[in-house]
Design an enzyme around this catalytic site. Structure first.
Site: not given
Ligand code: ARG
Length: 461
Positions: A27, A114, A159-160, A281, A287, A289, A294, A321, A326, A329
């Site tokens: 990650s 964790n 409205t509408h 454009s 134009k 834009n 948008e 966990y 992971q 993120k």
């Molecule tokens: N990179 C992991 C995550 O984002 C960190 C935690 C990993 N923990 C584990 N026991 N593998 O969740």
């Protein structure tokens, strides 16, 4: 198995991780943005460990200076991120140990990745939400300034998407203010609910070391340590809540965007957006834009998607966990980036738009927008509202057949529909008269909108 990796957890393995699996499970390419939070968390953890006697003062000293150097390397772009070390946590820790030796290996005492990652995300998100809140306030302030300038400007309210009643532009802008005020409240709530510290939960069961979790929490500005260690490492509600608040806020920005796009078309021509927020454009020289609104309207799709991603990510996970987490993120970071970018653009673009007051005014005169005022007039002269509605409906049909506005009909013409109509009706049939009459709390009358602006200013000061 690389040497780096085996030093972290390779003890019980007899063959190296497959190279593809290594990059598939890593990650670090996206969680490295947690590095500053990770280092802050580690510093607080180390200080607490020294305080309870697990680390010596010398060990703490070298951890502190080692982490400071790691941070410098990262900030300077000189840090060598390694996929073999999987994630931000192991990258930082490995570099620390390389720099300071054995003391570095003690940092992870009483901690697991964790509880570490759950803490890092909260630290990071907490700060980013503070930025979002500031951007919302900037935007709201800009809206109040524009509303003040446009407090007497009249445009059709819809409205509408059919012209309904005349409203003041300042009033419309205050509606946007209210949407943002609820977003501000949701994000503030989300920030305060997430402000509990997972550290000390370790892998899931807590730890046998005599950690002082209150002390670590205090160092990191958390309100409290999380009460239950299993929940502390399993919970990602804070990410879901943020993505939900972000999706709602983006929905608001998207609705504003839709109006801005329509209003800036040649057909409406209600507003002029600042040139610096538009593009031309390559083929049509005339134009201009409205790209930014948008794009924001389009980006609201991302934040909806990210919310669904997180809900789906969590829905079948057993406690505590799981590596699934992971995957929290990228959607979270994407929602953050999307929201922050969109707020930043709108906070500057919207307050600097130019209202084409004459066009708005002419548009408000189309579509019999003061018909309700005529009905109210008749009610004041003793007719029941439903009967008045009927009378005015007939008057409107007549005006349409004559291709003119109610206010352009003569008194004689109007009196055919009800003899109670007198000369004073014309004051009410004017746009100014119509908006001025709506001075009820929250209404569109300039006098009322001025008071609302004042109240809004106090609310956010
Ligand atoms: N990179 C992991 C995550 O984002 C960190 C935690 C990993 N923990 C584990 N026991 N593998 O969740």
């Amino acid at each position: 198995m690389s040497k780096k990796e085996s030093s972290m957890w390779g003890g019980r393995f007899s063959e190296p991780t497959d190279e593809f699996v290594q990059s598939f499970t890593a990650s670090v390419s996206f969680d490295q943005r947690l590095a500053a939070a990770d280092i802050d968390g580690s510093l607080a953890h180390a200080r607490m460990l020294q305080r309870v006697g697990v680390l010596s003062a010398e060990e703490l000293d070298s951890i502190e200076s080692g982490l400071a150097q790691v941070k410098n390397e990262i900030d300077a772009g000189q840090f060598e991120w390694s996929v073999e070390l999987e994630d931000v946590h192991m990258n930082v820790e490995a570099r620390l140990t390389q720099l300071i030796g054995d003391a570095g290996k003690k940092l992870h005492t009483g901690r697991s990745r964790n509880d570490q990652v759950a803490t890092d995300i909260r630290l990071y998100l907490r700060e980013q939400i503070t930025d979002c809140l500031q951007l919302i306030r900037n935007f709201q302030n800009g809206l109040l300034n524009l509303a003040e300038q446009e407090v007497d400007t009249i445009l059709p309210g819809f409205t509408h998407l059919q012209a309904a009643q005349p409203v003041t532009f300042g009033h419309h802008l205050l509606a946007w203010f209210e949407m943002l005020e609820r977003d501000h409240g949701r994000l503030t709530d989300c920030r305060s609910r997430m402000n509990q510290m997972p550290l000390g939960a370790a892998a899931l069961a807590g730890t046998s070391y005599p950690l002082d979790r209150h002390y670590t929490a205090e160092l990191l500005d958390f309100d409290l340590p999380c009460r239950n260690s299993i929940d502390a490492v399993a919970d990602r509600d804070f990410a879901i809540e943020f993505c939900s608040a972000a999706a709602i806020c983006m929905t608001h920005l998207s609705r504003m965007a839709e109006e801005l796009v329509m209003w800036s078309s040649a057909q409406f021509n209600f507003i002029e957006l600042p040139d610096r927020y538009c593009t031309g454009s390559s083929i049509m020289p005339q134009k201009k834009n409205p790209d930014v609104p948008e794009l924001v309207r389009g980006k609201s799709g991302r934040t909806n998607g990210n919310l669904i991603t997180l809900l789906t990510l969590m829905k079948s996970q057993p406690l505590a966990y799981n590596k699934d987490n992971q995957e929290d993120k990228e959607p979270l970071f994407d929602s953050l980036d999307t929201l922050i970018g969109s707020l930043r653009a709108f906070a500057d673009m919207v307050p600097n738009l130019k209202a084409n007051r004459d066009t708005m005014y002419r548009a408000a005169k189309l579509g019999y927008t003061t018909a309700t005022d005529l009905a109210d007039y008749l009610v004041n002269r003793g007719l029941a509202f439903r009967d008045a509605h009927e009378v005015v409906g007939k008057a409107v049909a007549y005006a349409i057949s004559q291709d003119k506005d109610l206010s352009d009909c003569s008194l004689d013409e109007l009196q055919q529909f009800d003899a109670r109509i007198e000369d004073d009706v014309f004051e009410l049939l004017s746009l100014e008269g119509s908006v001025a009459a709506r001075k009820v709390l929250g209404g569109t009358a300039p006098q009322q909108v001025r008071q609302q602006i004042k109240a809004c200013r106090e609310l956010i000061s």
